[in-house]
Design a protein around this motif. Structure first.
Motif, PDB file in Angstrom:
ATOM      1  N   GLN A 528       0.823  -1.213   0.000  1.00 33.79           N
ATOM      2  CA  GLN A 528       0.000   0.000   0.000  1.00 33.79           C
ATOM      3  C   GLN A 528       0.861   1.268   0.000  1.00 33.79           C
ATOM      4  O   GLN A 528       0.339   2.370  -0.157  1.00 33.79           O
ATOM      5  N   TYR A 529       2.173   1.101   0.173  1.00 35.09           N
ATOM      6  CA  TYR A 529       3.017   2.273   0.405  1.00 35.09           C
ATOM      7  C   TYR A 529       4.163   2.391  -0.608  1.00 35.09           C
ATOM      8  O   TYR A 529       5.242   2.874  -0.284  1.00 35.09           O
ATOM      9  N   GLY A 530       3.929   1.958  -1.803  1.00 32.26           N
ATOM     10  CA  GLY A 530       4.917   2.140  -2.853  1.00 32.26           C
ATOM     11  C   GLY A 530       5.954   1.034  -2.856  1.00 32.26           C
ATOM     12  O   GLY A 530       6.831   0.995  -1.997  1.00 32.26           O
ATOM     13  N   VAL A 531       5.846   0.143  -3.798  1.00 30.67           N
ATOM     14  CA  VAL A 531       6.766  -0.997  -3.866  1.00 30.67           C
ATOM     15  C   VAL A 531       7.241  -1.158  -5.301  1.00 30.67           C
ATOM     16  O   VAL A 531       6.451  -0.994  -6.235  1.00 30.67           O
ATOM     17  N   PRO A 532       8.505  -1.423  -5.528  1.00 30.34           N
ATOM     18  CA  PRO A 532       8.996  -1.546  -6.899  1.00 30.34           C
ATOM     19  C   PRO A 532       8.554  -2.870  -7.524  1.00 30.34           C
ATOM     20  O   PRO A 532       8.365  -3.869  -6.816  1.00 30.34           O
ATOM     21  N   PRO A 533       8.391  -2.910  -8.834  1.00 24.63           N
ATOM     22  CA  PRO A 533       8.241  -4.218  -9.492  1.00 24.63           C
ATOM     23  C   PRO A 533       9.476  -5.054  -9.161  1.00 24.63           C
ATOM     24  O   PRO A 533      10.599  -4.560  -9.177  1.00 24.63           O
ATOM     25  N   HIS A 534       9.268  -6.308  -8.812  1.00 26.71           N
ATOM     26  CA  HIS A 534      10.400  -7.115  -8.372  1.00 26.71           C
ATOM     27  C   HIS A 534      10.168  -8.583  -8.670  1.00 26.71           C
ATOM     28  O   HIS A 534       9.044  -9.023  -8.948  1.00 26.71           O
ATOM     29  N   GLY A 535      11.236  -9.338  -8.599  1.00 23.58           N
ATOM     30  CA  GLY A 535      11.157 -10.775  -8.837  1.00 23.58           C
ATOM     31  C   GLY A 535      12.441 -11.435  -8.380  1.00 23.58           C
ATOM     32  O   GLY A 535      13.419 -10.773  -8.026  1.00 23.58           O
ATOM     33  N   GLY A 536      12.432 -12.747  -8.365  1.00 15.52           N
ATOM     34  CA  GLY A 536      13.620 -13.461  -7.911  1.00 15.52           C
ATOM     35  C   GLY A 536      13.482 -14.944  -8.124  1.00 15.52           C
ATOM     36  O   GLY A 536      12.659 -15.414  -8.908  1.00 15.52           O
ATOM     37  N   MET A 537      14.281 -15.675  -7.395  1.00 14.72           N
ATOM     38  CA  MET A 537      14.235 -17.128  -7.473  1.00 14.72           C
ATOM     39  C   MET A 537      14.978 -17.721  -6.282  1.00 14.72           C
ATOM     40  O   MET A 537      15.583 -16.989  -5.488  1.00 14.72           O
ATOM     41  N   ALA A 538      14.934 -19.028  -6.189  1.00 13.82           N
ATOM     42  CA  ALA A 538      15.711 -19.749  -5.184  1.00 13.82           C
ATOM     43  C   ALA A 538      16.228 -21.019  -5.831  1.00 13.82           C
ATOM     44  O   ALA A 538      15.484 -21.717  -6.530  1.00 13.82           O
ATOM     45  N   ALA A 539      17.506 -21.299  -5.616  1.00 13.36           N
ATOM     46  CA  ALA A 539      18.128 -22.504  -6.154  1.00 13.36           C
ATOM     47  C   ALA A 539      18.462 -23.443  -5.000  1.00 13.36           C
ATOM     48  O   ALA A 539      19.019 -23.020  -3.981  1.00 13.36           O
ATOM     49  N   GLY A 540      18.120 -24.708  -5.145  1.00 17.16           N
ATOM     50  CA  GLY A 540      18.336 -25.685  -4.084  1.00 17.16           C
ATOM     51  C   GLY A 540      19.794 -26.102  -3.975  1.00 17.16           C
ATOM     52  O   GLY A 540      20.318 -26.791  -4.854  1.00 17.16           O
ATOM     53  N   ILE A 541      20.437 -25.676  -2.909  1.00 14.61           N
ATOM     54  CA  ILE A 541      21.865 -25.968  -2.736  1.00 14.61           C
ATOM     55  C   ILE A 541      22.110 -27.464  -2.591  1.00 14.61           C
ATOM     56  O   ILE A 541      23.037 -28.016  -3.197  1.00 14.61           O
ATOM     57  N   ASP A 542      21.270 -28.138  -1.807  1.00 14.69           N
ATOM     58  CA  ASP A 542      21.476 -29.564  -1.573  1.00 14.69           C
ATOM     59  C   ASP A 542      21.424 -30.351  -2.889  1.00 14.69           C
ATOM     60  O   ASP A 542      22.248 -31.235  -3.137  1.00 14.69           O
ATOM     61  N   ARG A 543      20.453 -30.010  -3.745  1.00 12.25           N
ATOM     62  CA  ARG A 543      20.336 -30.729  -5.013  1.00 12.25           C
ATOM     63  C   ARG A 543      21.505 -30.418  -5.943  1.00 12.25           C
ATOM     64  O   ARG A 543      22.001 -31.299  -6.651  1.00 12.25           O
TER      65      ARG A 543
END
Length: 596
Positions: A528-543
């Protein structure tokens, strides 16, 4: 001289000959060669051969030491004779003649052997994990794991990411698995949850004005174990970026993942440009959204060749249901009746009625199809199938028919089976790809309702207009996975950062605005207070570590894992809480009543 060592057990070389040294370590093994004792002394770094002959003051004590005793050795470095040099050891050109031995710690009879690493029951290995970790292969794997994580950190710092830590005690969040709950003593009847992932926190970090976040993040999920996921906890390379589109994330992370694989691949080829394969294409070609691209087999639809054909089983299915398709699984070099019958028997073992096939052989200078299907559909259709698939004499093809969404899993398994049986898979390489354009929603047959097919925080392609005007099952998400050799090793998406859009997306699966605000309050409030467009990911270290080390199970790359029943046999967890602890937490245990 230092109390315990002047050198470690991997340090001595021919240049040290004549020096007096002090070593400390574990007795790896003891050998008696005609009254002369040879002790392989081992520490974290390596192994040095120690010699004790009857003329040495240390000989009588050397006769008493046994495997895994911890001892200190003082002695003189001598060169080995040419015929006794061990080229497999960095210290293999020298040995230490013992002048003095001190026993630092004796060992009881071992419950499992360290030297030689024979197969041993897993429950014993886990209960005595501190011994298991002394074994060369597992010890090396754990060291390699730390090196891989260090490389990840270095690479992420190198492309402008900064590491931030997120809380471990947090609120419960419906992210697809069961939470581990932690009772609050200060707030009776209330519970913290261990994070399934830092998903909401990393989005809040973006809303807080930070730009490129990463973390080697512990994640906790109370779910059943399997070979490629440990029970309880696992670690991931977690990241998020602001002011980005999907292409920015793929472009930023592909070199990082490629570099990690190249550095630790031991010379095996690694994909240079990761192909981007839409989910629908991956399903149709490979029968999986985690395709093993080392397998060259690509499935194709061949429905038209069976429509109206003499093979009535398929022809009638096609005529009676417009959704029915026939898919072909080409099998280069599989053109023998024995192999085709073996695949058919395998399919029956998988609960299928069978697996139709055609194989081709050379007859009178021409390529002719053979097998029951070839006879039923005739030479013209058989040859048309061969032409479409690029097959020749000595090849075969298998067929599955029905509504694709119902048979696709079996088709993918059959593709894998054919590739393995015919040894078509190049196991000495790492083939990576991106899977993109996942469906945003899927139909939940068990609960007879619409559900998120992947990550509920993703941005739907087409935005609010798509949510309001499209069939929900046709909406795609800005969601992507990274796959290596048939394993999903990472997942991510562009986030839905628009409150109205978020409410609409959750509304279609039955969550109204009040529920969204209650369950995702911090995130919803931040938006509600101004947020940038954003994205990401997570890579499984164990695998990733498991793949790079060629391990078959995550327990071979994890220091203190649980067993398949989610028990820590070393520490005795989970365990009972005593009455005082339960009172302090305002809890009581209700015994489980088992059905007769």
């Amino acid at each position: 001289m230092h109390r315990y060592r002047s050198h470690n057990c991997a340090a001595l070389r021919k240049s040290d000959v004549g020096n007096t040294v002090r070593l400390s370590g574990w007795v790896h093994r003891v050998r008696d060669h005609g009254g002369v004792l040879f002790i392989d002394l081992r520490d974290h770094y390596g192994v040095t051969q120690v010699v004790a002959d009857p003329d040495s003051a240390a000989f009588s004590l050397a006769e008493t030491v046994r495997g895994e005793w911890v001892i200190r050795i003082d002695g003189e470095v001598k060169a080995r004779s040419d015929d006794t040099v061990n080229a497999n050891l960095p210290t293999g050109e020298v040995e230490v003649y013992a002048r003095e031995i001190e026993v630092l710690s004796a060992a009881k009879e071992l419950p499992l052997p360290v030297f030689g690493e024979p197969e041993y029951p897993e429950d014993v290995r886990l209960k005595y994990r501190f011994l298991d970790l002394r074994r060369e292969t597992l010890h090396r794997n754990i060291v390699r794991r730390t090196e891989i994580i260090a490389a990840m950190r270095e690479l992420m710092n190198g492309v402008g990411f900064t590491e931030y830590s997120t809380p471990i005690l947090t609120a419960s969040s419906p992210e697809g698995a069961r939470d581990f709950l932690v009772p609050s003593r200060i707030h009776p009847g209330n519970f913290y949850a261990l994070p399934q992932a830092p998903q909401q926190y990393k989005q809040l970090i973006m809303a807080s004005g930070f730009d490129r976040y990463f973390q080697i993040a512990p994640c906790f999920r109370d779910e059943d174990p399997r070979a490629d996921r440990l029970p309880g906890e696992f670690y991931q390379l977690d990241l998020e970026m602001s002011f980005v589109e999907q292409e920015d994330i793929l472009t930023a992370m592909e070199p990082v993942i490629r570099s990690v694989f190249e550095k630790f691949a031991d010379g095996k080829p690694v994909t240079q440009e990761f192909p981007r394969i839409p989910y629908a294409e991956a399903i149709r070609k490979y029968g999986s959204d985690k395709p093993d691209l080392r397998n060259p087999i690509e499935m194709q639809a061949v429905t038209e060749h069976f429509a109206g054909s003499g093979f009535k089983v398929f022809a009638n299915m096609i005529a009676n249901d417009a959704k029915v398709e026939v898919w072909a699984i080409p099998a280069k070099t599989g053109g023998s009746r024995a192999f085709c019958d073996r695949m058919n028997s395998w399919a029956q073992g998988e609960g299928q009625p069978g697996l139709g096939y055609i194989f081709w052989r050379e007859e009178e200078g021409a390529v002719a199809g053979a097998g029951p299907l070839a006879k039923n559909i005739g030479p013209e259709r058989t040859d048309a199938i061969r032409g479409q698939l690029g097959l020749e004499a000595g090849d075969a093809c298998f067929f599955v028919a029905g509504v694709p969404e119902k048979f696709v899993g079996f088709a993918g398994d059959a593709r894998t089976r054919v590739g393995e049986e015919l040894e078509l898979i190049d196991k000495e390489r790492f083939d990576l790809c991106w899977i993109v354009d996942f469906p945003f929603y899927e139909w939940n047959d068990e609960e007879n309702r619409l559900d998120f097919s992947h990550n509920p925080f993703s941005m739907p392609q087409g935005g609010l207009e798509a949510l309001e005007s499209q069939d929900p099952k046709s909406i795609l998400a800005y969601q992507y996975d990274i796959v290596c050799n048939g394993f999903e090793i990472g997942s991510g998406g562009i986030r839905n950062h628009v409150p109205e859009l978020m409410v609409k997306a959750f509304g279609l699966v039955g969550f109204d605005a009040a529920v969204v605000e209650e369950q995702f309050g911090g995130l919803y409030r931040a938006f509600q207070y101004g947020v940038p467009p954003h994205g990401g990911m997570a890579a499984g270290i164990d695998r990733i570590v498991m793949l790079l080390l060629g391990a078959k199970n995550l327990r071979e790359v994890t220091m203190f894992p649980m067993n398949q029943q989610a028990q820590d046999l070393l520490m005795g967890a989970p365990g009972e809480a005593d009455a005082a602890q339960l009172r302090e937490l305002n809890l009581r245990v209700i015994p489980v009543v088992k059905d007769d």
